[in-house]
Design a protein around this motif. Sequence first.
Motif, PDB file in Angstrom:
ATOM      1  N   ALA A  78      32.920  -6.336  54.695  1.00  0.00           N
ATOM      2  CA  ALA A  78      33.352  -7.611  54.123  1.00  0.00           C
ATOM      3  C   ALA A  78      33.911  -8.517  55.221  1.00  0.00           C
ATOM      4  O   ALA A  78      33.672  -9.731  55.235  1.00  0.00           O
ATOM      5  N   LEU A  79      34.634  -7.915  56.163  1.00  0.00           N
ATOM      6  CA  LEU A  79      35.202  -8.685  57.268  1.00  0.00           C
ATOM      7  C   LEU A  79      34.096  -9.266  58.156  1.00  0.00           C
ATOM      8  O   LEU A  79      34.121 -10.455  58.503  1.00  0.00           O
ATOM      9  N   ALA A  80      33.117  -8.417  58.517  1.00  0.00           N
ATOM     10  CA  ALA A  80      32.102  -8.830  59.489  1.00  0.00           C
ATOM     11  C   ALA A  80      30.937  -9.592  58.873  1.00  0.00           C
ATOM     12  O   ALA A  80      30.331 -10.439  59.535  1.00  0.00           O
ATOM     13  N   LEU A  81      30.605  -9.293  57.618  1.00  0.00           N
ATOM     14  CA  LEU A  81      29.408  -9.876  57.004  1.00  0.00           C
ATOM     15  C   LEU A  81      29.710 -10.953  55.970  1.00  0.00           C
ATOM     16  O   LEU A  81      28.790 -11.604  55.476  1.00  0.00           O
ATOM     17  N   ILE A  82      30.987 -11.127  55.636  1.00  0.00           N
ATOM     18  CA  ILE A  82      31.341 -12.178  54.671  1.00  0.00           C
ATOM     19  C   ILE A  82      32.350 -13.149  55.285  1.00  0.00           C
ATOM     20  O   ILE A  82      32.073 -14.341  55.428  1.00  0.00           O
ATOM     21  N   LEU A  83      33.517 -12.626  55.660  1.00  0.00           N
ATOM     22  CA  LEU A  83      34.573 -13.499  56.165  1.00  0.00           C
ATOM     23  C   LEU A  83      34.194 -14.156  57.492  1.00  0.00           C
ATOM     24  O   LEU A  83      34.335 -15.372  57.662  1.00  0.00           O
ATOM     25  N   TRP A  84      33.713 -13.356  58.454  1.00  0.00           N
ATOM     26  CA  TRP A  84      33.348 -13.892  59.761  1.00  0.00           C
ATOM     27  C   TRP A  84      32.245 -14.951  59.655  1.00  0.00           C
ATOM     28  O   TRP A  84      32.374 -16.029  60.259  1.00  0.00           O
ATOM     29  N   PRO A  85      31.152 -14.742  58.896  1.00  0.00           N
ATOM     30  CA  PRO A  85      30.146 -15.807  58.758  1.00  0.00           C
ATOM     31  C   PRO A  85      30.691 -17.089  58.133  1.00  0.00           C
ATOM     32  O   PRO A  85      30.294 -18.189  58.524  1.00  0.00           O
ATOM     33  N   LEU A  96      23.616 -14.181  60.374  1.00  0.00           N
ATOM     34  CA  LEU A  96      23.583 -14.668  58.990  1.00  0.00           C
ATOM     35  C   LEU A  96      24.187 -16.061  58.894  1.00  0.00           C
ATOM     36  O   LEU A  96      23.644 -16.950  58.223  1.00  0.00           O
ATOM     37  N   SER A  97      25.315 -16.254  59.554  1.00  0.00           N
ATOM     38  CA  SER A  97      25.961 -17.562  59.531  1.00  0.00           C
ATOM     39  C   SER A  97      25.073 -18.619  60.171  1.00  0.00           C
ATOM     40  O   SER A  97      24.930 -19.733  59.650  1.00  0.00           O
ATOM     41  N   CYS A  98      24.455 -18.278  61.300  1.00  0.00           N
ATOM     42  CA  CYS A  98      23.596 -19.232  61.996  1.00  0.00           C
ATOM     43  C   CYS A  98      22.362 -19.576  61.177  1.00  0.00           C
ATOM     44  O   CYS A  98      21.925 -20.733  61.158  1.00  0.00           O
ATOM     45  N   THR A  99      21.786 -18.590  60.500  1.00  0.00           N
ATOM     46  CA  THR A  99      20.605 -18.857  59.677  1.00  0.00           C
ATOM     47  C   THR A  99      20.936 -19.868  58.591  1.00  0.00           C
ATOM     48  O   THR A  99      20.206 -20.842  58.380  1.00  0.00           O
ATOM     49  N   THR A 100      22.032 -19.644  57.891  1.00  0.00           N
ATOM     50  CA  THR A 100      22.436 -20.564  56.822  1.00  0.00           C
ATOM     51  C   THR A 100      22.852 -21.911  57.388  1.00  0.00           C
ATOM     52  O   THR A 100      22.699 -22.937  56.715  1.00  0.00           O
ATOM     53  N   SER A 101      23.350 -21.930  58.618  1.00  0.00           N
ATOM     54  CA  SER A 101      23.790 -23.175  59.237  1.00  0.00           C
ATOM     55  C   SER A 101      22.629 -24.026  59.742  1.00  0.00           C
ATOM     56  O   SER A 101      22.834 -25.167  60.138  1.00  0.00           O
ATOM     57  N   VAL A 102      21.424 -23.465  59.763  1.00  0.00           N
ATOM     58  CA  VAL A 102      20.233 -24.231  60.149  1.00  0.00           C
ATOM     59  C   VAL A 102      19.574 -24.835  58.920  1.00  0.00           C
ATOM     60  O   VAL A 102      19.264 -26.022  58.871  1.00  0.00           O
ATOM     61  N   LYS A 103      19.340 -23.992  57.897  1.00  0.00           N
ATOM     62  CA  LYS A 103      18.773 -24.458  56.628  1.00  0.00           C
ATOM     63  C   LYS A 103      19.371 -23.611  55.507  1.00  0.00           C
ATOM     64  O   LYS A 103      19.677 -22.433  55.705  1.00  0.00           O
ATOM     65  N   PHE A 104      19.475 -24.205  54.324  1.00  0.00           N
ATOM     66  CA  PHE A 104      20.048 -23.472  53.201  1.00  0.00           C
ATOM     67  C   PHE A 104      19.157 -22.320  52.743  1.00  0.00           C
ATOM     68  O   PHE A 104      19.635 -21.420  52.055  1.00  0.00           O
ATOM     69  N   VAL A 105      17.869 -22.321  53.102  1.00  0.00           N
ATOM     70  CA  VAL A 105      17.018 -21.184  52.746  1.00  0.00           C
ATOM     71  C   VAL A 105      17.469 -19.924  53.476  1.00  0.00           C
ATOM     72  O   VAL A 105      17.023 -18.821  53.145  1.00  0.00           O
ATOM     73  N   GLY A 106      18.351 -20.069  54.464  1.00  0.00           N
ATOM     74  CA  GLY A 106      18.938 -18.898  55.109  1.00  0.00           C
ATOM     75  C   GLY A 106      19.727 -18.037  54.147  1.00  0.00           C
ATOM     76  O   GLY A 106      19.993 -16.864  54.430  1.00  0.00           O
ATOM     77  N   LEU A 107      20.089 -18.589  52.991  1.00  0.00           N
ATOM     78  CA  LEU A 107      20.798 -17.801  51.983  1.00  0.00           C
ATOM     79  C   LEU A 107      19.937 -16.664  51.459  1.00  0.00           C
ATOM     80  O   LEU A 107      20.460 -15.661  50.959  1.00  0.00           O
ATOM     81  N   PHE A 108      18.601 -16.792  51.576  1.00  0.00           N
ATOM     82  CA  PHE A 108      17.725 -15.721  51.103  1.00  0.00           C
ATOM     83  C   PHE A 108      17.900 -14.459  51.947  1.00  0.00           C
ATOM     84  O   PHE A 108      17.914 -13.344  51.424  1.00  0.00           O
ATOM     85  N   VAL A 109      18.030 -14.614  53.266  1.00  0.00           N
ATOM     86  CA  VAL A 109      18.224 -13.436  54.111  1.00  0.00           C
ATOM     87  C   VAL A 109      19.643 -12.902  53.936  1.00  0.00           C
ATOM     88  O   VAL A 109      19.881 -11.691  54.075  1.00  0.00           O
ATOM     89  N   VAL A 110      20.600 -13.774  53.616  1.00  0.00           N
ATOM     90  CA  VAL A 110      21.948 -13.302  53.289  1.00  0.00           C
ATOM     91  C   VAL A 110      21.892 -12.385  52.075  1.00  0.00           C
ATOM     92  O   VAL A 110      22.532 -11.330  52.040  1.00  0.00           O
ATOM     93  N   LEU A 111      21.094 -12.771  51.090  1.00  0.00           N
ATOM     94  CA  LEU A 111      20.937 -11.944  49.894  1.00  0.00           C
ATOM     95  C   LEU A 111      20.275 -10.617  50.230  1.00  0.00           C
ATOM     96  O   LEU A 111      20.681  -9.560  49.719  1.00  0.00           O
ATOM     97  N   LEU A 112      19.265 -10.638  51.104  1.00  0.00           N
ATOM     98  CA  LEU A 112      18.593  -9.391  51.503  1.00  0.00           C
ATOM     99  C   LEU A 112      19.571  -8.442  52.183  1.00  0.00           C
ATOM    100  O   LEU A 112      19.634  -7.249  51.842  1.00  0.00           O
ATOM    101  N   VAL A 113      20.318  -8.945  53.157  1.00  0.00           N
ATOM    102  CA  VAL A 113      21.284  -8.098  53.867  1.00  0.00           C
ATOM    103  C   VAL A 113      22.367  -7.615  52.907  1.00  0.00           C
ATOM    104  O   VAL A 113      22.824  -6.467  52.997  1.00  0.00           O
ATOM    105  N   GLY A 114      22.756  -8.457  51.960  1.00  0.00           N
ATOM    106  CA  GLY A 114      23.750  -8.039  50.969  1.00  0.00           C
ATOM    107  C   GLY A 114      23.246  -6.898  50.102  1.00  0.00           C
ATOM    108  O   GLY A 114      23.977  -5.930  49.845  1.00  0.00           O
ATOM    109  N   LEU A 115      22.001  -6.977  49.662  1.00  0.00           N
ATOM    110  CA  LEU A 115      21.418  -5.897  48.851  1.00  0.00           C
ATOM    111  C   LEU A 115      21.306  -4.608  49.661  1.00  0.00           C
ATOM    112  O   LEU A 115      21.597  -3.517  49.160  1.00  0.00           O
TER     113      LEU A 115
END
Length: 749
Positions: free
Chosen positions: A263-270, A216-235
């Motif tokens: 929260a530790l692995a999917l929010i703080l770590w990314p 998740l962190s790497c996806t967002t770190s390549v392009k901001f559209v990576g936030l869409f998959v962050v939202l999917l995994v969050g849901l």
Amino acid sequence: MAASVVKTPNCARKPKELAKTQPAQISDNAAKWRWWVLLLAVFLITFATRYYKVTEPDHICWDETHFGKMGSWYINRTFFFDVHPPLGKMLIGLSGYLTGYNGTFPFEKPGDKYNETRYQGMRYFCTTLGALIMPMGFDTVYDLTRSHEAAVLSAAYLIFDVGMLTLNQYILLDPILLFFMMGSVWGMVKISKCTTAGGSYTARWWLWLLLTGTMLSCTTSVKFVGLFVVLLVGLHTASELWLILGDLSKPIAETLKQIACRALALILWPIVLYTFFFYIHLSVLNRSGNGDGFYSSAFQSRLIGNSLYNASMPRDVAYGALVTIKNHKTGGGYLHSHAHLYPKGSGARQQQITTYTHKDDNNIWQIKPYNKQQLAKDELRLLRHGDLLRLEHLVTKRNLHSHSEPAPMTKKHLQVTGYGELGVGDANDVWRVLIVGGRANDTIHTVTSRLMFVHYLQNCALTSSGKQLPKWGFEQQEVSCNLNIRDKNAHWNVEDNQHKQLPSVSFSIYAPGFFARFLESHAVMLQGNAGLKPKEGEITSRPWQWPINYRGQFFSGSSYRIYLLGNPVIWWSNLVFLLLFIAVYLCNAILQHRRAGLAAQRPTGGATAEQLSTESTTTELCSCCPAMKPTENTLESKPNPDMSLQAAAWLFIGWLLHYLPFWAMGRVLYFHHYFPALIFNSLLTGIMFNYIIRSLPKWLQHVLLGSVLSTIVYSFVVFSPLAYGMNGPLANEPNSTMHSLKWLSTWEF
């Protein structure tokens, strides 16, 4: 001493029941072998199709001119500006460095030959990441459905799409982005599988959790559209936590524990990882480059080779000083002029005034008194809040000027021009300088004073409107005079300051720390993204065109042509199965609702003791029986319709999240922006095809699956020249070998 005898407990299950488990175990082993064979086939076919002609053509194709150049800048440690986060470009630069590329090729324009440049390693790196999408897609669909057929068809839809193939084979951010996005979805499914099997808090569970957070962190770190998959995994994670909360066999503490771990692995770590990538980015790019001007003066003072790095210049600003004046907004440019006039119809035909984000001599102005050409030779007068002045352009000797003509782009503002000869103009050249929040007699300082220049006669504020001028203005930014003097775009600061009579101080006092530069980098990127507009004559596309494969885009337009276009058989059938999913899901929801209502009307009787006893013993195992509970390593779960439909629903949500937001975007859009959504659609197609044919005889299912696979393989072979290269006449000419494939008039290959 007599030896103790331990009695073996009697088996509660009959010999016939034990015998029935053996075929199931054999079947499970066969399923494992089948899975491994199919996965190997997916690997081999994917890499064979991707690596074939990967180094052809041997010239720059499409956006390789941008991302190859940025990879070079990382190797040379040269600072630049880009609207995307840094990870993708850093990986491209690293892959080039490790494979012998020295970072000297200019990457000037598409079509330039690479000659002896070691570009191959960067292409192989991007292609390898793009190729790994298909095995991950195969395993993801298998875990979601437990169907080999669905997994194979989903992978085939990705492998044999010529559009995916084209996008995978070049030095671009897209294969890197799609790899990390698919990895995020793959990890999301693995976490769910491990949790369902009772493997929470095991080493394997933590491994998948941290891997997903990393992806998740790497996806967002390549392009901001990576936030869409962050939202999917969050849901998806929220859905899982809701189910855990509703499990009455588990205490509330279990839900809280799950929330804390995720929260530790999917929010703080990314977040930590994302910040670390920027730390590397800002540490590596420590030399001045062409992107300096997008950033504040203080930011630039950290770049080796910049005029502000370790610079010494006067703290105060005085009359007679040679200065550069920078717009204070994020990404603001320098006040600039050049020896070109505004064209007819754009106000008075006087010299153009713009803002320009790169440093050159046309950014230099001299501060002069409003009522005379210069002060006495030895006179030193500091510039103060409220003073009247003239700004004379050093190169063209024209004064900064405004009058009642409307600005060329922002008609509510007044035009700003360069006027006069050798510094001699008229009263419209007079400006009042004000410090934002300043008081009378406050001295104006270099960099730190935020200034406004208010026109003496028109009472308007010098403003950078942010609008891009057409080609006649060299696509620089418009400068105007805003009658609303509260406009925050009317704030400026003095950057370079040269005066022979003033003592200099070290500029290091303005140098910001990492977090200040981290935040400014994001402000500049977000503003740059919002400001991306199509250039004159540039071919762009709209979101409605993408799913129907309306128009592609050229990667190489020379005699050796590469054209990005989706395989029409795959893309159009994807749409069919997308619509079928919506229809089937709605019908299934209505049917379940009706059944629930019917069950509620029927009288319910209590279960007999014998029934309860039978139900309880089906889950009890004695010590001599193998455990039958599904675990992370077993494959005995059978595909069922509800599992497939639920999996398709999550993929449909993924498609929506990666497609619908583009309808609301005001920035320039291109065809390749649809490919993240395409991956979800292709995976959904494999699941829905298997769902629809599930009730047919097995032999007929295999015939239908074979027919579909044969069709898409044949269509891939037919359309593969789009990806592997075309020669000869264009498809619209009757003698072209591609003439019969021009199914739509908008296809331009």
